[in-house]
Scaffold this motif. Structure first.
Motif, PDB file in Angstrom:
ATOM      1  N   TYR A 128      44.261  31.581  41.873  1.00 18.12           N
ATOM      2  CA  TYR A 128      42.937  31.900  42.420  1.00 18.12           C
ATOM      3  C   TYR A 128      42.457  33.242  41.883  1.00 18.12           C
ATOM      4  O   TYR A 128      43.141  34.256  42.030  1.00 18.12           O
ATOM      5  CB  TYR A 128      43.070  31.912  43.950  1.00 18.12           C
ATOM      6  CG  TYR A 128      41.945  32.507  44.736  1.00 18.12           C
ATOM      7  CD1 TYR A 128      40.647  32.025  44.643  1.00 18.12           C
ATOM      8  CD2 TYR A 128      42.195  33.538  45.645  1.00 18.12           C
ATOM      9  CE1 TYR A 128      39.630  32.556  45.422  1.00 18.12           C
ATOM     10  CE2 TYR A 128      41.184  34.072  46.426  1.00 18.12           C
ATOM     11  CZ  TYR A 128      39.906  33.581  46.307  1.00 18.12           C
ATOM     12  OH  TYR A 128      38.906  34.109  47.075  1.00 18.12           O
ATOM     13  N   THR A 130      38.954  35.979  41.305  1.00 21.61           N
ATOM     14  CA  THR A 130      37.619  36.295  41.819  1.00 21.61           C
ATOM     15  C   THR A 130      37.061  37.557  41.164  1.00 21.61           C
ATOM     16  O   THR A 130      37.811  38.373  40.618  1.00 21.61           O
ATOM     17  CB  THR A 130      37.636  36.536  43.349  1.00 21.61           C
ATOM     18  OG1 THR A 130      37.925  37.911  43.618  1.00 21.61           O
ATOM     19  CG2 THR A 130      38.642  35.673  44.062  1.00 21.61           C
ATOM     20  N   THR A 137      38.664  38.909  48.448  1.00 22.02           N
ATOM     21  CA  THR A 137      39.602  38.021  47.761  1.00 22.02           C
ATOM     22  C   THR A 137      40.683  37.560  48.733  1.00 22.02           C
ATOM     23  O   THR A 137      41.051  36.375  48.762  1.00 22.02           O
ATOM     24  CB  THR A 137      40.228  38.734  46.555  1.00 22.02           C
ATOM     25  OG1 THR A 137      39.191  39.114  45.650  1.00 22.02           O
ATOM     26  CG2 THR A 137      41.215  37.835  45.831  1.00 22.02           C
ATOM     27  N   ARG A 141      41.554  33.793  49.947  1.00 22.08           N
ATOM     28  CA  ARG A 141      42.896  33.217  49.865  1.00 22.08           C
ATOM     29  C   ARG A 141      43.305  32.622  51.213  1.00 22.08           C
ATOM     30  O   ARG A 141      43.845  31.510  51.277  1.00 22.08           O
ATOM     31  CB  ARG A 141      43.894  34.290  49.426  1.00 22.08           C
ATOM     32  CG  ARG A 141      45.322  33.791  49.382  1.00 22.08           C
ATOM     33  CD  ARG A 141      46.283  34.801  48.801  1.00 22.08           C
ATOM     34  NE  ARG A 141      47.607  34.215  48.689  1.00 22.08           N
ATOM     35  CZ  ARG A 141      48.493  34.519  47.752  1.00 22.08           C
ATOM     36  NH1 ARG A 141      48.198  35.429  46.837  1.00 22.08           N
ATOM     37  NH2 ARG A 141      49.673  33.923  47.716  1.00 22.08           N
ATOM     38  N   VAL A 151      48.245  28.808  47.658  1.00 23.49           N
ATOM     39  CA  VAL A 151      47.775  29.758  46.646  1.00 23.49           C
ATOM     40  C   VAL A 151      49.002  30.440  46.064  1.00 23.49           C
ATOM     41  O   VAL A 151      49.633  31.270  46.716  1.00 23.49           O
ATOM     42  CB  VAL A 151      46.798  30.780  47.253  1.00 23.49           C
ATOM     43  CG1 VAL A 151      46.327  31.767  46.181  1.00 23.49           C
ATOM     44  CG2 VAL A 151      45.601  30.073  47.884  1.00 23.49           C
ATOM     45  N   SER A 153      49.133  32.336  43.389  1.00 26.03           N
ATOM     46  CA  SER A 153      48.824  33.663  42.865  1.00 26.03           C
ATOM     47  C   SER A 153      47.334  33.910  43.043  1.00 26.03           C
ATOM     48  O   SER A 153      46.535  32.980  43.005  1.00 26.03           O
ATOM     49  CB  SER A 153      49.183  33.740  41.381  1.00 26.03           C
ATOM     50  OG  SER A 153      48.821  34.989  40.829  1.00 26.03           O
ATOM     51  N   SER A 154      46.969  35.170  43.253  1.00 25.05           N
ATOM     52  CA  SER A 154      45.552  35.515  43.358  1.00 25.05           C
ATOM     53  C   SER A 154      45.317  36.887  42.754  1.00 25.05           C
ATOM     54  O   SER A 154      46.241  37.707  42.653  1.00 25.05           O
ATOM     55  CB  SER A 154      45.083  35.485  44.819  1.00 25.05           C
ATOM     56  OG  SER A 154      45.745  36.473  45.585  1.00 25.05           O
ATOM     57  N   HIS A 156      41.793  39.800  41.507  1.00 30.16           N
ATOM     58  CA  HIS A 156      40.368  40.051  41.356  1.00 30.16           C
ATOM     59  C   HIS A 156      40.138  40.987  40.180  1.00 30.16           C
ATOM     60  O   HIS A 156      41.020  41.766  39.800  1.00 30.16           O
ATOM     61  CB  HIS A 156      39.780  40.649  42.640  1.00 30.16           C
ATOM     62  CG  HIS A 156      40.362  41.976  43.020  1.00 30.16           C
ATOM     63  ND1 HIS A 156      41.589  42.098  43.622  1.00 30.16           N
ATOM     64  CD2 HIS A 156      39.883  43.230  42.878  1.00 30.16           C
ATOM     65  CE1 HIS A 156      41.850  43.373  43.841  1.00 30.16           C
ATOM     66  NE2 HIS A 156      40.824  44.087  43.392  1.00 30.16           N
ATOM     67  N   VAL A 178      46.019  35.559  36.561  1.00 25.31           N
ATOM     68  CA  VAL A 178      46.565  34.987  37.800  1.00 25.31           C
ATOM     69  C   VAL A 178      47.360  33.708  37.558  1.00 25.31           C
ATOM     70  O   VAL A 178      48.094  33.262  38.454  1.00 25.31           O
ATOM     71  CB  VAL A 178      45.460  34.704  38.838  1.00 25.31           C
ATOM     72  CG1 VAL A 178      44.710  35.979  39.187  1.00 25.31           C
ATOM     73  CG2 VAL A 178      44.510  33.609  38.392  1.00 25.31           C
TER      74      VAL A 178
END
Length: 241
Positions: A128, A130, A137, A141, A151, A153-154, A156, A178
């Protein structure tokens, strides 16, 4: 007559310069796209006051939907992913029902379109990315996970001054950052950040589907309107599903 195949309406955040050209770029033959800008307080495209802007946009929706309904679209889409993160599932469902009652058209959201795309692709483990603040963010999530997704991994984008000044190269870079081997799909949130040009290169380079809120929204709007066609060059969701 324009829109002889379908007419699709989009509710656009007031400062967003990205959505109209990207939706016009994706619109297939016989499909017309129509836009009304929502109302929001505060500086557009910045992290400051983001939740307040989301709420003020929701408050403006009834009047905006009535205006957009005057062109008789089959589908109206709320083109702002982060609003769903602010609303939560129950309030978004109530909003969809209310707007359909006002307009007589099907009403979809950018985030609801992403969920529909995940279901169509059969994916559940998400990388994910952003252009948002760390706080928004994290909220996104949490919302993804509340919808039953994992999720893995995330992240921004760093150094964002204004989301609407970003570009596809930066979208590609944060998506690669990510991505993890265990992710089934790469998801780029936010319809204000240009993403369309990044999707096919991401799929070529990672071997997995890459979708953005923008690509998912047009795909879902077309399918909801009964238009089933292949749109090449923007990833497997639009090309194969």
């Amino acid at each position: 007559m324009k829109g002889w195949r379908a007419r699709i309406g989009f509710l656009v955040p007031p400062g967003n310069p990205t959505l109209e050209p990207e939706m016009m770029e994706l619109a297939p033959e016989g499909v017309s796209v129509h836009f009304t800008r929502m109302t929001a307080a505060g500086p557009a495209g910045t992290h400051s006051g983001q939740e307040e802007r989301n709420r003020s946009q929701v408050e403006s929706l009834p009047g905006c939907v009535r205006l957009l309904a005057m062109v008789s679209p089959q589908v109206i889409a709320m083109a702002h992913t982060a609003t769903s993160y602010t609303l939560g599932k129950a309030r978004e469902a109530a909003l969809v029902a209310e707007m359909e009652g006002l307009s007589g058209a099907r009403f979809i959201t950018a985030f609801g379109s992403v969920l529909a795309a995940f279901a169509e692709l059969g994916v559940r483990r998400v990388a994910y990315a952003t252009p948002y603040s760390a706080e928004m963010t994290a909220q996104g999530r949490q919302h993804l996970e509340s919808c039953g997704l994992t999720v893995v991994s995330s992240g921004h984008l760093a150094g964002v001054r204004n989301i609407y000044e970003e570009n596809s190269e930066r979208a590609y870079a944060i998506a690669r950052q990510v991505d993890r081997p265990e992710a089934d799909v790469i998801f780029l949130s936010g319809v204000g950040m240009p993403t369309l040009e990044a999707l096919k290169p991401l799929e070529e380079d990672t071997g997995k589907p890459a979708i953005s809120a923008a690509s998912a929204m047009m795909w879902h709007a077309l399918r909801t309107a009964g238009v089933n066609c292949s749109i090449k060059g923007y990833g497997r969701l639009l090309e194969e599903h």
